[in-house]
Design a protein around this motif. Structure first.
Motif, PDB file in Angstrom:
ATOM      1  N   SER A  30       0.813  -1.213   0.000  1.00 50.60           N
ATOM      2  CA  SER A  30       0.000   0.000   0.000  1.00 50.60           C
ATOM      3  C   SER A  30       0.854   1.275   0.000  1.00 50.60           C
ATOM      4  N   ILE A  31       2.180   1.103   0.085  1.00 50.20           N
ATOM      5  CA  ILE A  31       3.061   2.266   0.144  1.00 50.20           C
ATOM      6  C   ILE A  31       3.421   2.729  -1.254  1.00 50.20           C
ATOM      7  N   PHE A  32       3.269   4.020  -1.517  1.00 51.72           N
ATOM      8  CA  PHE A  32       3.773   4.577  -2.763  1.00 51.72           C
ATOM      9  C   PHE A  32       4.926   5.527  -2.494  1.00 51.72           C
ATOM     10  N   THR A  33       4.690   6.494  -1.633  1.00 47.48           N
ATOM     11  CA  THR A  33       5.707   7.497  -1.339  1.00 47.48           C
ATOM     12  C   THR A  33       6.217   7.302   0.085  1.00 47.48           C
ATOM     13  N   MET A  34       7.521   7.436   0.245  1.00 48.03           N
ATOM     14  CA  MET A  34       8.138   7.362   1.567  1.00 48.03           C
ATOM     15  C   MET A  34       8.912   8.643   1.810  1.00 48.03           C
ATOM     16  N   GLY A  35       9.025   9.019   3.066  1.00 45.33           N
ATOM     17  CA  GLY A  35       9.726  10.261   3.330  1.00 45.33           C
ATOM     18  C   GLY A  35      10.138  10.430   4.766  1.00 45.33           C
ATOM     19  N   TRP A  36      10.729  11.592   5.040  1.00 47.27           N
ATOM     20  CA  TRP A  36      11.218  11.938   6.368  1.00 47.27           C
ATOM     21  C   TRP A  36      10.709  13.318   6.779  1.00 47.27           C
ATOM     22  N   PHE A  37      10.344  13.425   8.041  1.00 47.65           N
ATOM     23  CA  PHE A  37      10.003  14.674   8.679  1.00 47.65           C
ATOM     24  C   PHE A  37      10.898  14.803   9.915  1.00 47.65           C
ATOM     25  N   ARG A  38      10.936  15.989  10.466  1.00 47.87           N
ATOM     26  CA  ARG A  38      11.675  16.173  11.716  1.00 47.87           C
ATOM     27  C   ARG A  38      10.977  17.183  12.603  1.00 47.87           C
ATOM     28  N   GLN A  39      11.235  17.041  13.898  1.00 50.03           N
ATOM     29  CA  GLN A  39      10.651  17.951  14.871  1.00 50.03           C
ATOM     30  C   GLN A  39      11.703  18.331  15.890  1.00 50.03           C
ATOM     31  N   ALA A  40      12.039  19.610  15.903  1.00 48.66           N
ATOM     32  CA  ALA A  40      12.990  20.144  16.878  1.00 48.66           C
ATOM     33  C   ALA A  40      12.234  20.562  18.132  1.00 48.66           C
ATOM     34  N   PRO A  41      12.906  20.650  19.274  1.00 50.96           N
ATOM     35  CA  PRO A  41      12.236  21.046  20.518  1.00 50.96           C
ATOM     36  C   PRO A  41      11.529  22.381  20.372  1.00 50.96           C
ATOM     37  N   GLY A  42      10.260  22.412  20.756  1.00 51.18           N
ATOM     38  CA  GLY A  42       9.501  23.646  20.722  1.00 51.18           C
ATOM     39  C   GLY A  42       9.019  24.061  19.349  1.00 51.18           C
ATOM     40  N   LYS A  43       9.246  23.212  18.341  1.00 49.38           N
ATOM     41  CA  LYS A  43       8.846  23.549  16.982  1.00 49.38           C
ATOM     42  C   LYS A  43       7.883  22.502  16.435  1.00 49.38           C
ATOM     43  N   GLU A  44       7.196  22.871  15.376  1.00 54.08           N
ATOM     44  CA  GLU A  44       6.282  21.939  14.724  1.00 54.08           C
ATOM     45  C   GLU A  44       7.077  20.950  13.862  1.00 54.08           C
ATOM     46  N   ARG A  45       6.453  19.814  13.618  1.00 55.90           N
ATOM     47  CA  ARG A  45       7.075  18.835  12.740  1.00 55.90           C
ATOM     48  C   ARG A  45       7.118  19.401  11.319  1.00 55.90           C
ATOM     49  N   GLU A  46       8.259  19.210  10.639  1.00 59.59           N
ATOM     50  CA  GLU A  46       8.415  19.773   9.307  1.00 59.59           C
ATOM     51  C   GLU A  46       8.899  18.726   8.319  1.00 59.59           C
ATOM     52  N   PHE A  47       8.559  18.940   7.077  1.00 60.00           N
ATOM     53  CA  PHE A  47       8.963  18.068   5.993  1.00 60.00           C
ATOM     54  C   PHE A  47      10.464  18.185   5.749  1.00 60.00           C
ATOM     55  N   VAL A  48      11.114  17.038   5.456  1.00 56.85           N
ATOM     56  CA  VAL A  48      12.539  17.027   5.146  1.00 56.85           C
ATOM     57  C   VAL A  48      12.767  16.543   3.710  1.00 56.85           C
ATOM     58  N   ALA A  49      12.250  15.355   3.398  1.00 57.64           N
ATOM     59  CA  ALA A  49      12.488  14.783   2.071  1.00 57.64           C
ATOM     60  C   ALA A  49      11.479  13.680   1.798  1.00 57.64           C
ATOM     61  N   ALA A  50      11.237  13.408   0.505  1.00 60.07           N
ATOM     62  CA  ALA A  50      10.334  12.333   0.110  1.00 60.07           C
ATOM     63  C   ALA A  50      10.807  11.733  -1.210  1.00 60.07           C
ATOM     64  N   ILE A  51      10.406  10.472  -1.438  1.00 57.50           N
ATOM     65  CA  ILE A  51      10.795   9.769  -2.658  1.00 57.50           C
ATOM     66  C   ILE A  51       9.632   8.892  -3.102  1.00 57.50           C
ATOM     67  N   ASP A  52       9.387   8.857  -4.418  1.00 58.18           N
ATOM     68  CA  ASP A  52       8.240   8.082  -4.895  1.00 58.18           C
ATOM     69  C   ASP A  52       8.635   6.614  -5.092  1.00 58.18           C
ATOM     70  N   TRP A  53       7.655   5.834  -5.538  1.00 60.18           N
ATOM     71  CA  TRP A  53       7.838   4.381  -5.661  1.00 60.18           C
ATOM     72  C   TRP A  53       9.019   4.023  -6.554  1.00 60.18           C
TER      73      TRP A  53
END
Length: 123
Positions: A30-53
């Protein structure tokens, strides 16, 4: 259900490198796209990178372009994030995420999340 397990985080000095891995199991078809997010202390989670199938389309946040590289293995069930020239501002918990769609650019796009791995960059 899809289970995601990240590994590879740790403590590194500024300018150093780390490689994160995220292994998927369960209903991986069921997975098409995979990626990474990050969350620093006191900050919202943010997009880092993604890659398609196919691995032919890769997307990066401006803050990591030229320093981070996302890739996935031939079996399409593991995604990697090679992080070079790390900066103290890269310190965060890094989360792996997947989605069935074409776009993985914000939290709401993700269907599944890993538990996160800590990356700490010292100055």
């Amino acid at each position: 259900q899809v289970q995601l397990v990240e590994s590879g985080g740790g403590l590194v000095q500024a300018g150093g490198s780390l490689r994160l891995s995220c292994a998927a199991s369960g209903r991986t078809f069921s997975i098409f796209t995979m990626g990474w997010f990050r969350q620093a202390p006191g900050k919202e989670r943010e997009f880092v990178a993604a890659i398609d199938w196919s691995g032919g389309n890769r997307y990066y946040a401006d803050s990591v372009k030229g320093r981070f590289t996302i890739s996935r293995d031939n079996a399409k069930t593991t995604v990697y994030l090679q992080m070079n020239s790390l900066k103290p501002e890269d310190t965060a918990v890094y989360y792996c995420a997947t989605c069935m769609g074409l776009v993985l650019a914000k939290e709401a796009d993700a269907d599944y999340w890993g538990q996160g791995t800590q990356v700490t960059v010292s100055s």
